[in-house]
Design a protein around this motif. Structure first.
Motif, PDB file in Angstrom:
ATOM      1  N   ASN A 105     -21.807 -25.864  -0.631  1.00 28.44           N
ATOM      2  CA  ASN A 105     -22.612 -25.035   0.263  1.00 28.44           C
ATOM      3  C   ASN A 105     -22.511 -25.517   1.707  1.00 28.44           C
ATOM      4  O   ASN A 105     -23.512 -25.876   2.340  1.00 28.44           O
ATOM      5  CB  ASN A 105     -24.068 -25.049  -0.212  1.00 28.44           C
ATOM      6  CG  ASN A 105     -24.854 -23.894   0.365  1.00 28.44           C
ATOM      7  OD1 ASN A 105     -24.322 -22.819   0.596  1.00 28.44           O
ATOM      8  ND2 ASN A 105     -26.138 -24.125   0.611  1.00 28.44           N
ATOM      9  N   LYS A 106     -21.298 -25.543   2.231  1.00 26.24           N
ATOM     10  CA  LYS A 106     -21.057 -25.983   3.604  1.00 26.24           C
ATOM     11  C   LYS A 106     -20.101 -25.011   4.291  1.00 26.24           C
ATOM     12  O   LYS A 106     -19.400 -24.237   3.643  1.00 26.24           O
ATOM     13  CB  LYS A 106     -20.447 -27.388   3.632  1.00 26.24           C
ATOM     14  CG  LYS A 106     -21.365 -28.496   3.108  1.00 26.24           C
ATOM     15  CD  LYS A 106     -22.533 -28.748   4.045  1.00 26.24           C
ATOM     16  CE  LYS A 106     -23.387 -29.914   3.547  1.00 26.24           C
ATOM     17  NZ  LYS A 106     -24.535 -30.166   4.451  1.00 26.24           N
ATOM     18  N   LEU A 176     -20.914 -27.765   8.975  1.00 28.30           N
ATOM     19  CA  LEU A 176     -22.270 -27.264   9.199  1.00 28.30           C
ATOM     20  C   LEU A 176     -22.858 -26.778   7.881  1.00 28.30           C
ATOM     21  O   LEU A 176     -22.134 -26.459   6.942  1.00 28.30           O
ATOM     22  CB  LEU A 176     -22.256 -26.095  10.192  1.00 28.30           C
ATOM     23  CG  LEU A 176     -21.702 -26.357  11.596  1.00 28.30           C
ATOM     24  CD1 LEU A 176     -21.587 -25.041  12.352  1.00 28.30           C
ATOM     25  CD2 LEU A 176     -22.581 -27.328  12.357  1.00 28.30           C
ATOM     26  N   ASP A 177     -24.194 -26.719   7.823  1.00 28.02           N
ATOM     27  CA  ASP A 177     -24.842 -26.087   6.685  1.00 28.02           C
ATOM     28  C   ASP A 177     -24.549 -24.593   6.725  1.00 28.02           C
ATOM     29  O   ASP A 177     -24.556 -23.967   7.799  1.00 28.02           O
ATOM     30  CB  ASP A 177     -26.353 -26.306   6.732  1.00 28.02           C
ATOM     31  CG  ASP A 177     -26.725 -27.741   6.383  1.00 28.02           C
ATOM     32  OD1 ASP A 177     -25.954 -28.378   5.652  1.00 28.02           O
ATOM     33  OD2 ASP A 177     -27.776 -28.214   6.858  1.00 28.02           O
ATOM     34  N   GLU A 179     -26.292 -22.069   5.958  1.00 27.42           N
ATOM     35  CA  GLU A 179     -27.371 -21.230   6.454  1.00 27.42           C
ATOM     36  C   GLU A 179     -27.318 -21.069   7.969  1.00 27.42           C
ATOM     37  O   GLU A 179     -27.855 -20.103   8.515  1.00 27.42           O
ATOM     38  CB  GLU A 179     -28.725 -21.820   6.040  1.00 27.42           C
ATOM     39  CG  GLU A 179     -28.988 -21.779   4.544  1.00 27.42           C
ATOM     40  CD  GLU A 179     -29.007 -20.349   4.007  1.00 27.42           C
ATOM     41  OE1 GLU A 179     -29.677 -19.499   4.616  1.00 27.42           O
ATOM     42  OE2 GLU A 179     -28.347 -20.085   2.985  1.00 27.42           O
ATOM     43  N   GLN A 180     -26.687 -22.008   8.673  1.00 31.73           N
ATOM     44  CA  GLN A 180     -26.572 -21.913  10.121  1.00 31.73           C
ATOM     45  C   GLN A 180     -25.575 -20.844  10.551  1.00 31.73           C
ATOM     46  O   GLN A 180     -25.644 -20.355  11.687  1.00 31.73           O
ATOM     47  CB  GLN A 180     -26.131 -23.252  10.716  1.00 31.73           C
ATOM     48  CG  GLN A 180     -27.120 -24.396  10.538  1.00 31.73           C
ATOM     49  CD  GLN A 180     -26.571 -25.677  11.111  1.00 31.73           C
ATOM     50  OE1 GLN A 180     -26.184 -26.590  10.385  1.00 31.73           O
ATOM     51  NE2 GLN A 180     -26.534 -25.760  12.418  1.00 31.73           N
ATOM     52  N   VAL A 181     -24.666 -20.491   9.674  1.00 32.11           N
ATOM     53  CA  VAL A 181     -23.578 -19.587  10.053  1.00 32.11           C
ATOM     54  C   VAL A 181     -23.642 -18.264   9.296  1.00 32.11           C
ATOM     55  O   VAL A 181     -23.608 -17.188   9.898  1.00 32.11           O
ATOM     56  CB  VAL A 181     -22.208 -20.256   9.815  1.00 32.11           C
ATOM     57  CG1 VAL A 181     -21.078 -19.331  10.256  1.00 32.11           C
ATOM     58  CG2 VAL A 181     -22.133 -21.584  10.540  1.00 32.11           C
ATOM     59  N   CYS A 182     -23.715 -18.340   7.985  1.00 33.25           N
ATOM     60  CA  CYS A 182     -23.719 -17.121   7.163  1.00 33.25           C
ATOM     61  C   CYS A 182     -24.650 -17.344   5.970  1.00 33.25           C
ATOM     62  O   CYS A 182     -24.220 -17.853   4.933  1.00 33.25           O
ATOM     63  CB  CYS A 182     -22.311 -16.764   6.696  1.00 33.25           C
ATOM     64  SG  CYS A 182     -21.364 -18.172   6.035  1.00 33.25           S
ATOM     65  N   PRO A 183     -25.925 -17.006   6.101  1.00 34.78           N
ATOM     66  CA  PRO A 183     -26.897 -17.222   5.024  1.00 34.78           C
ATOM     67  C   PRO A 183     -26.443 -16.605   3.706  1.00 34.78           C
ATOM     68  O   PRO A 183     -25.750 -15.573   3.686  1.00 34.78           O
ATOM     69  CB  PRO A 183     -28.161 -16.533   5.552  1.00 34.78           C
ATOM     70  CG  PRO A 183     -28.000 -16.535   7.038  1.00 34.78           C
ATOM     71  CD  PRO A 183     -26.527 -16.385   7.280  1.00 34.78           C
ATOM     72  N   LYS A 184     -26.836 -17.238   2.613  1.00 34.08           N
ATOM     73  CA  LYS A 184     -26.442 -16.761   1.288  1.00 34.08           C
ATOM     74  C   LYS A 184     -27.008 -15.378   0.968  1.00 34.08           C
ATOM     75  O   LYS A 184     -26.539 -14.713   0.044  1.00 34.08           O
ATOM     76  CB  LYS A 184     -26.886 -17.767   0.222  1.00 34.08           C
ATOM     77  CG  LYS A 184     -26.082 -19.053   0.227  1.00 34.08           C
ATOM     78  CD  LYS A 184     -26.441 -19.947  -0.947  1.00 34.08           C
ATOM     79  CE  LYS A 184     -27.823 -20.545  -0.795  1.00 34.08           C
ATOM     80  NZ  LYS A 184     -28.120 -21.515  -1.873  1.00 34.08           N
ATOM     81  N   THR A 185     -28.017 -14.954   1.731  1.00 32.94           N
ATOM     82  CA  THR A 185     -28.596 -13.640   1.498  1.00 32.94           C
ATOM     83  C   THR A 185     -27.668 -12.519   1.970  1.00 32.94           C
ATOM     84  O   THR A 185     -27.888 -11.355   1.639  1.00 32.94           O
ATOM     85  CB  THR A 185     -29.936 -13.515   2.233  1.00 32.94           C
ATOM     86  OG1 THR A 185     -29.750 -13.829   3.625  1.00 32.94           O
ATOM     87  CG2 THR A 185     -30.959 -14.484   1.645  1.00 32.94           C
TER      88      THR A 185
END
Length: 445
Positions: A105-106, A176-177, A179-185
């Protein structure tokens, strides 16, 4: 593995004695030398401890003819070691496979390709990357490169552990995490839609900013797209064009968004104002009260001075000049500054770059403000790799620029489109001594 049967001579720890055959025959004992006296019973050789060389209690007695002797303790130990080695190798293989295939998840940012927005078929491009219509255009030389970041880890482009290790060891990549770029939602299609919407908005803002900077547009046309909840009861309609604002008996004609913003900083929240809008070719007056700016950062203070109208506005330049870009596969807002510079170079006499290869990045707003972007390290690396000698960086990104500039690349900080134009002109004239560097920006803060 194929099954293997060990004979007595194959068993670990039972190496053959010198002179013995390589494959032993079953063990036997010659009893002729020890024949019993008449009247005595014969004792089986296998039961005679001295003949078999075994423990008197028979615990380690030799096995009767045709059977192998039990393995020695050191043979069993070597068997256990072999088993542990095989288990270890299997685990290692499983880890290698997982490290190369299991997504993590990165997100990894790496240098992406660059595009010279001035390029055309004569430069090897399939088509003009920038097309300007509605006014005279001029020949350009050199390069104005928009820079990009290659992103892995979003839907459709998974990142594995081995890819992470490579990124951690690279000076040009950043982890990066997600969520900072393309959230899993978000799905892959939704991420693409967002990126394309940002690119389109960036191009539209670049056209407005460039035409206002060069004087090819005398004013902006501000169109109402929607209203905030506080203004839901007003008579404003989507499509109304804002022409003027009257407050305290003073009427102000609105010619640009920056002018409107500056005016509202002088008006308190809750002040009644009259807006004159153009609707279907006729002028209409609408009265409403200004509202308090939001406190998005939660510090207890409004995010801006004065008040807001509570309207969603779109802006376009009041001009017949238009520009389009042939980059359908690139998304995001960070090329706005280079787009605007490309338009300016096309519609103004002379050669803006002086033949120099200049790259850059930065969002652009309709008022010409150059904004911060992500991936500045990767964009500088990509620019240098593709041959740029100069780079325009948003002043807001200077903290990330210092200490990460590739060898041979000169980086200058800009905060507005006007500053960017002046910087390119100075580079073209080989007069860069007075240009703003990121070190100077940080020193002044």
């Amino acid at each position: 593995m194929f099954p293997v049967t060990l004979r007595p001579s194959d068993a670990p720890g039972t190496e053959p004695h010198a002179g013995d055959p390589e494959d032993h025959a079953p063990t036997t004992v010659d009893t002729s030398a020890d024949s019993p006296e008449p009247g005595q019973s014969a004792v089986p050789a296998a039961a005679t401890s001295s003949a078999a060389g075994t423990d008197p209690d028979g615990e380690d007695a030799a096995v009767a003819a045709g059977c192998a002797a039990p393995q020695a303790p050191h043979a069993r130990l070597r068997g256990r070691r072999r088993s542990r080695l095989l288990i270890g190798l299997a685990l290692a293989a499983a880890l290698v496979i997982a490290g190369a295939t299991v997504p993590v998840n990165k997100v990894i940012q790496a240098p992406g390709p660059t595009w010279n927005v001035l390029a055309g078929p004569s430069d090897g491009a399939e088509e003009d990357l920038l097309t300007v219509t509605g006014t005279q255009t001029y020949e350009t030389t050199g390069a104005l490169r928009m820079t990009t970041v290659s992103v892995s880890g979003c839907p459709g482009y998974p990142v594995t552990f081995f890819m992470l290790v490579d990124a951690w060891l690279s000076s040009d990549k950043t982890v990066l995490d997600r969520e900072q770029v393309c959230p899993k939602t978000l799905t892959a299609e939704q991420v693409e839609e967002v990126n394309q919407a940002q690119m389109t908005s960036s191009q539209d803002a670049a056209v407005v900013a460039a035409l206002m900077e060069t004087g090819h547009a005398p004013r902006m046309v501000l169109t109402i797209e929607g209203t905030a909840e506080e203004q839901a009861g007003s008579d404003l309609q989507a499509g109304d064009v804002l022409k003027s604002i009257t407050t305290a008996g003073t009427r102000t004609t609105i010619d640009s968004y920056p002018q409107l913003r500056d005016l509202l900083t002088t008006i308190d929240p809750g002040t009644p104002v009259t807006l004159q809008v153009e609707r279907d070719g006729a002028d209409v007056d609408v009265t409403l009260s200004t509202i308090t700016p939001q406190d998005a950062d939660g510090d207890g203070r409004p995010d801006s001075e004065g008040s807001l109208l509570g309207l969603s506005l779109s802006a376009r330049a009041d001009s017949d000049v238009d520009a389009s870009f042939g980059l359908s596969d690139v998304g995001g807002p960070s090329a706005g500054t280079i787009f605007a510079l490309g338009i300016i170079d096309e519609i103004t006499p002379g050669d803006l770059t002086g033949g120099k290869d200049i790259a850059g990045t930065g969002t652009i707003s309709i008022d010409g403000t150059v904004g911060a972007i992500g991936g500045i390290r990767q964009k500088m690396a990509g620019a240098r790799k593709d041959g740029s000698d100069y780079f325009l960086a948003p002043a807001a990104n200077c903290q990330e620029v210092v200490g990460n500039v590739p060898n041979g690349l000169e980086v200058y900080a800009v905060g507005t489109l006007h500053e960017a134009v002046s910087t390119v002109q100075a580079i073209a004239a080989d007069d860069t001594d007075g240009l703003m560097t990121c070190e100077a920006v940080l020193a002044a803060d």
